[in-house]
Design a protein around this motif. Structure first.
Motif, mmCIF file in Angstrom:
data_model
loop_
_atom_site.group_PDB
_atom_site.id
_atom_site.type_symbol
_atom_site.label_atom_id
_atom_site.label_comp_id
_atom_site.label_asym_id
_atom_site.label_seq_id
_atom_site.Cartn_x
_atom_site.Cartn_y
_atom_site.Cartn_z
ATOM 1 N N GLY A 21 -23.012 70.972 17.799
ATOM 2 C CA GLY A 21 -22.394 71.345 19.059
ATOM 3 C C GLY A 21 -20.898 71.177 19.116
ATOM 4 N N PRO A 22 -20.372 69.990 18.759
ATOM 5 C CA PRO A 22 -18.918 69.813 18.858
ATOM 6 C C PRO A 22 -18.117 70.829 18.044
ATOM 7 N N SER A 23 -18.644 71.231 16.903
ATOM 8 C CA SER A 23 -17.901 72.201 16.095
ATOM 9 C C SER A 23 -17.997 73.609 16.676
ATOM 10 N N SER A 24 -18.974 73.852 17.527
ATOM 11 C CA SER A 24 -19.093 75.184 18.123
ATOM 12 C C SER A 24 -18.281 75.317 19.410
ATOM 13 N N VAL A 47 -16.464 72.554 32.636
ATOM 14 C CA VAL A 47 -17.813 72.679 32.075
ATOM 15 C C VAL A 47 -17.961 71.756 30.871
ATOM 16 N N LEU A 48 -16.953 71.707 30.020
ATOM 17 C CA LEU A 48 -16.991 70.849 28.842
ATOM 18 C C LEU A 48 -17.055 69.382 29.246
ATOM 19 N N LYS A 61 -26.229 73.069 26.594
ATOM 20 C CA LYS A 61 -25.879 72.867 28.006
ATOM 21 C C LYS A 61 -24.829 73.883 28.444
ATOM 22 N N MET A 62 -23.814 74.053 27.612
ATOM 23 C CA MET A 62 -22.760 75.006 27.948
ATOM 24 C C MET A 62 -23.308 76.435 27.965
ATOM 25 N N ILE A 164 -15.518 59.946 31.056
ATOM 26 C CA ILE A 164 -15.397 61.155 31.867
ATOM 27 C C ILE A 164 -15.920 60.902 33.275
ATOM 28 N N ALA A 165 -17.063 60.206 33.390
ATOM 29 C CA ALA A 165 -17.614 59.902 34.719
ATOM 30 C C ALA A 165 -16.634 59.041 35.516
#
Length: 190
Positions: A21-24, A47-48, A61-62, A164-165
């Motif tokens: 995921g992180p690389s995409s 969104v990220l 999720k994205m 982030i939260a």
């Protein structure tokens, strides 16, 4: 045509996002923001950030949210299928081949050569976000946020979702405090 574009966008980013995921994420960014213009930079960042706070793979999720935003429930399903199915099939095929030929030097080299490329892709995306933050906060505050984030994540080993939260909560509290102040000003002037 809309659903075909959703499929193509998430198929491309899913199939080329070697390393998970992180690389995409940079590939999804290119498709969603630059190529199809379904979102702007700020929306994508939101969104990220929110996707990173929730459990589960970030790419799905994205894909689910962006697909839903662009094409409703059908768009969400198309984006999820485009993200999951091809990579699941390729995973099975590649792991079968890699297991059979893992002792050959060039096969081993291919696996190791991809890691720095993914690192560069993530670095470029990070630098883009830092430059955009500078436009909103200025260099001083952006630098402080980057340093504090590095300390929280790397030194204190706190999960990114918690960071982030916390930032989202601080922003909401600040906004709520500003709304209260504006309401008090209106009451006093009335």
């Amino acid at each position: 045509m809309k659903y075909l574009n959703i499929f193509i966008a998430f198929f491309r980013s899913g199939i080329l996002g070697y390393g998970g995921g992180p690389s995409s994420i940079p590939l999804v960014y290119d498709e969603v923001v630059k190529r199809y213009k379904w979102m702007d930079d700020e929306d994508f960042s939101d969104v990220l950030a929110l996707g990173n706070t929730l459990p589960g793979p970030i790419a799905t999720k994205m894909a689910g949210y962006i697909g839903y935003r662009v094409g409703g429930i059908v768009g969400m399903l198309v984006a999820l299928i485009a993200t999951i199915l091809p990579t699941a099939v390729l995973l099975i095929l590649f792991l079968t081949v890699l297991q059979a030929y893992k002792d050959i030097a060039w096969v081993n080299g291919i696996s190791k050569a991809v890691v720095p490329v993914v690192g560069v892709m993530m670095g470029v995306l990070t630098w883009d976000f830092i430059k955009k933050s500078k436009g909103y906060f200025g260099w001083l505050m952006t630098t402080v946020l980057v340093i504090v984030s590095l300390i929280v994540l790397q030194v204190l080993s706190i999960h990114p979702g918690i960071l982030i939260a916390g930032l989202l909560a601080a922003a909401l509290l600040k906004k709520s405090k500003q709304a209260d102040e504006n309401l008090n000003k209106k009451v006093k002037t009335s």
